[in-house]
Design a protein around this motif. Sequence first.
Motif, PDB file in Angstrom:
ATOM      1  N   LEU A  10      13.932  62.006  25.021  1.00 22.41           N
ATOM      2  CA  LEU A  10      13.299  60.840  24.381  1.00 22.41           C
ATOM      3  C   LEU A  10      12.147  60.332  25.252  1.00 22.41           C
ATOM      4  O   LEU A  10      11.052  60.035  24.764  1.00 22.41           O
ATOM      5  CB  LEU A  10      14.337  59.723  24.182  1.00 22.41           C
ATOM      6  N   GLN A  11      12.408  60.265  26.565  1.00 25.42           N
ATOM      7  CA  GLN A  11      11.388  59.793  27.507  1.00 25.42           C
ATOM      8  C   GLN A  11      10.101  60.612  27.390  1.00 25.42           C
ATOM      9  O   GLN A  11       9.007  60.073  27.364  1.00 25.42           O
ATOM     10  CB  GLN A  11      11.922  59.916  28.939  1.00 25.42           C
ATOM     11  N   GLN A  12      10.289  61.914  27.301  1.00 24.87           N
ATOM     12  CA  GLN A  12       9.133  62.812  27.226  1.00 24.87           C
ATOM     13  C   GLN A  12       8.295  62.533  25.973  1.00 24.87           C
ATOM     14  O   GLN A  12       7.065  62.412  26.038  1.00 24.87           O
ATOM     15  CB  GLN A  12       9.631  64.252  27.203  1.00 24.87           C
ATOM     16  N   VAL A  13       8.986  62.396  24.840  1.00 24.94           N
ATOM     17  CA  VAL A  13       8.277  62.135  23.579  1.00 24.94           C
ATOM     18  C   VAL A  13       7.568  60.785  23.627  1.00 24.94           C
ATOM     19  O   VAL A  13       6.415  60.639  23.196  1.00 24.94           O
ATOM     20  CB  VAL A  13       9.282  62.183  22.395  1.00 24.94           C
ATOM     21  N   LEU A  14       8.260  59.783  24.198  1.00 23.97           N
ATOM     22  CA  LEU A  14       7.662  58.435  24.216  1.00 23.97           C
ATOM     23  C   LEU A  14       6.494  58.355  25.197  1.00 23.97           C
ATOM     24  O   LEU A  14       5.529  57.622  24.965  1.00 23.97           O
ATOM     25  CB  LEU A  14       8.729  57.392  24.541  1.00 23.97           C
ATOM     26  N   TYR A  89      12.302  56.790  16.048  1.00 20.71           N
ATOM     27  CA  TYR A  89      13.181  57.510  16.974  1.00 20.71           C
ATOM     28  C   TYR A  89      14.477  56.739  17.154  1.00 20.71           C
ATOM     29  O   TYR A  89      14.459  55.549  17.499  1.00 20.71           O
ATOM     30  CB  TYR A  89      12.501  57.677  18.334  1.00 20.71           C
ATOM     31  N   LEU A  90      15.570  57.428  16.891  1.00 18.27           N
ATOM     32  CA  LEU A  90      16.894  56.838  17.115  1.00 18.27           C
ATOM     33  C   LEU A  90      17.475  57.449  18.381  1.00 18.27           C
ATOM     34  O   LEU A  90      17.539  58.676  18.509  1.00 18.27           O
ATOM     35  CB  LEU A  90      17.795  57.136  15.908  1.00 18.27           C
ATOM     36  N   PHE A  91      17.880  56.585  19.311  1.00 14.97           N
ATOM     37  CA  PHE A  91      18.488  57.063  20.557  1.00 14.97           C
ATOM     38  C   PHE A  91      19.976  56.755  20.487  1.00 14.97           C
ATOM     39  O   PHE A  91      20.374  55.597  20.342  1.00 14.97           O
ATOM     40  CB  PHE A  91      17.830  56.359  21.744  1.00 14.97           C
ATOM     41  N   TYR A  92      20.774  57.816  20.581  1.00 13.17           N
ATOM     42  CA  TYR A  92      22.218  57.705  20.388  1.00 13.17           C
ATOM     43  C   TYR A  92      22.913  58.436  21.537  1.00 13.17           C
ATOM     44  O   TYR A  92      23.454  59.524  21.365  1.00 13.17           O
ATOM     45  CB  TYR A  92      22.549  58.330  19.019  1.00 13.17           C
ATOM     46  N   ILE A 139      12.621  53.700  27.602  1.00 14.71           N
ATOM     47  CA  ILE A 139      11.790  53.564  26.390  1.00 14.71           C
ATOM     48  C   ILE A 139      10.400  52.968  26.682  1.00 14.71           C
ATOM     49  O   ILE A 139       9.445  53.271  25.981  1.00 14.71           O
ATOM     50  CB  ILE A 139      12.576  52.726  25.337  1.00 14.71           C
ATOM     51  N   LEU A 140      10.295  52.155  27.711  1.00 15.95           N
ATOM     52  CA  LEU A 140       9.037  51.452  28.048  1.00 15.95           C
ATOM     53  C   LEU A 140       8.421  50.771  26.827  1.00 15.95           C
ATOM     54  O   LEU A 140       7.254  51.024  26.477  1.00 15.95           O
ATOM     55  CB  LEU A 140       8.010  52.417  28.669  1.00 15.95           C
ATOM     56  N   PRO A 141       9.186  49.898  26.178  1.00 19.51           N
ATOM     57  CA  PRO A 141       8.646  49.260  24.963  1.00 19.51           C
ATOM     58  C   PRO A 141       7.592  48.201  25.296  1.00 19.51           C
ATOM     59  O   PRO A 141       7.603  47.639  26.393  1.00 19.51           O
ATOM     60  CB  PRO A 141       9.876  48.575  24.349  1.00 19.51           C
ATOM     61  N   ASP A 142       6.706  47.950  24.328  1.00 19.62           N
ATOM     62  CA  ASP A 142       5.769  46.829  24.462  1.00 19.62           C
ATOM     63  C   ASP A 142       6.459  45.538  24.008  1.00 19.62           C
ATOM     64  O   ASP A 142       6.222  44.473  24.555  1.00 19.62           O
ATOM     65  CB  ASP A 142       4.532  47.070  23.584  1.00 19.62           C
ATOM     66  N   ARG A 143       7.287  45.668  22.967  1.00 17.19           N
ATOM     67  CA  ARG A 143       8.017  44.513  22.444  1.00 17.19           C
ATOM     68  C   ARG A 143       9.484  44.899  22.239  1.00 17.19           C
ATOM     69  O   ARG A 143       9.766  46.023  21.821  1.00 17.19           O
ATOM     70  CB  ARG A 143       7.449  44.053  21.095  1.00 17.19           C
ATOM     71  N   ALA A 144      10.374  43.950  22.536  1.00 22.44           N
ATOM     72  CA  ALA A 144      11.802  44.195  22.306  1.00 22.44           C
ATOM     73  C   ALA A 144      12.330  43.062  21.437  1.00 22.44           C
ATOM     74  O   ALA A 144      12.041  41.883  21.683  1.00 22.44           O
ATOM     75  CB  ALA A 144      12.550  44.254  23.619  1.00 22.44           C
ATOM     76  N   TYR A 145      13.101  43.428  20.423  1.00 18.85           N
ATOM     77  CA  TYR A 145      13.540  42.484  19.381  1.00 18.85           C
ATOM     78  C   TYR A 145      15.030  42.192  19.520  1.00 18.85           C
ATOM     79  O   TYR A 145      15.843  43.126  19.553  1.00 18.85           O
ATOM     80  CB  TYR A 145      13.244  43.074  17.993  1.00 18.85           C
ATOM     81  N   PHE A 146      15.363  40.903  19.599  1.00 17.76           N
ATOM     82  CA  PHE A 146      16.765  40.507  19.721  1.00 17.76           C
ATOM     83  C   PHE A 146      17.043  39.342  18.772  1.00 17.76           C
ATOM     84  O   PHE A 146      16.160  38.543  18.471  1.00 17.76           O
ATOM     85  CB  PHE A 146      17.079  40.082  21.163  1.00 17.76           C
ATOM     86  N   GLY A 147      18.302  39.262  18.309  1.00 19.89           N
ATOM     87  CA  GLY A 147      18.680  38.249  17.332  1.00 19.89           C
ATOM     88  C   GLY A 147      19.102  36.951  18.000  1.00 19.89           C
ATOM     89  O   GLY A 147      19.802  36.958  19.019  1.00 19.89           O
ATOM     90  N   LYS A 148      18.697  35.834  17.390  1.00 20.81           N
ATOM     91  CA  LYS A 148      19.080  34.520  17.920  1.00 20.81           C
ATOM     92  C   LYS A 148      20.566  34.239  17.711  1.00 20.81           C
ATOM     93  O   LYS A 148      21.088  33.279  18.244  1.00 20.81           O
ATOM     94  CB  LYS A 148      18.255  33.421  17.238  1.00 20.81           C
ATOM     95  N   LYS A 149      21.220  35.062  16.874  1.00 15.63           N
ATOM     96  CA  LYS A 149      22.666  34.895  16.718  1.00 15.63           C
ATOM     97  C   LYS A 149      23.341  34.983  18.081  1.00 15.63           C
ATOM     98  O   LYS A 149      24.300  34.288  18.362  1.00 15.63           O
ATOM     99  CB  LYS A 149      23.214  35.981  15.790  1.00 15.63           C
TER     100      LYS A 149
END
Length: 282
Positions: A10-14, A89-92, A139-149
């Motif tokens: 996954l790292q390589q592709v990203l 991309y799904l990482f499992y 993953i080195l994301p630019d944005r990460a999404y999390f729920g306020k729940k």
Amino acid sequence: MKTFTSAGELQQVLREEKSNHKSIGYVATMGYLHEGHATLMEKARKENDIVVLSIFVNPLQFGPNEDFDTYPRDLERDENVAANAGVDYLFYPTVQEMYGEEPSVKVVVQSRTDCLCGRQRPGHFDGVATVLTKFFNIILPDRAYFGKKDAQQVAVIDGLIKDFNFPIQLVAVDTVREEDGLAKSSRNVYLTEGERKEAKELYQSLLRAKEAIASGLMNTATVTSLVKEHIGAHTQGVIDYVEVYQYPELKPQEMLSGNIIIALAVKFKHARLIDNITINVK
Ligand code: AMP
């Protein structure tokens, strides 16, 4: 959508996507996906070139008597939900892939954890912070999404990103609810029919507190009692906590002012449910 089980692949592709100046949005989950998760993925889809979803039931964030073994899992169903929400991309990964034989380093969260789920689930947020540090680096994301729940989780991740200088924008997304107000959760499947009917009262108790505050109730202890009374009167659930704090600092206050959170956790027979609302008290 492509599914990866290997962090290296996954790292390589990203890295390649990054070198083509693609922005990456990341959603971390434990799977058994529902509309709450899908909302995070759809938002990531709108705001980024590439969307990465991880599904990993992280043993590090479960206590010895918690539901790690029985946590619902269904990859095939999740792959459909993810593909429909526009995930690229799904990482499992397996537990072995994430932690190997014996990890030598873990992340310890020092603040915002001596209350709410942090107090009830010792070590839980260390496990969350450790696994996210790994995911962020893979993953080195630019944005990460999390729920306020999971509002305390958002507060902890905010600290993690700032303290460890991750160049990531944290995006907190409103809680997605069932029609009767129950916060969507993978654990809702473990409610009996009767419990499911009662479970809507958790959100009702929060709304009742909100109304009382709007009509001038300012005393934290009274707000807490009001919520507890409502849950006690309308459900068979056992209250784990009902707490009120400043948010996101999670500091206690006797009289309410500013941004506050009213948060609760209630145990039913096979599911512990959490919910919260945040209010700006003028
Ligand atoms: P989980 O799979 O429970 O670890 O949740 C993965 C992510 O989805 C976390 O950021 C949660 O806060 C978020 N999430 C879970 N349920 C909801 C919901 N009902 N509404 C919005 N986000 C949610």
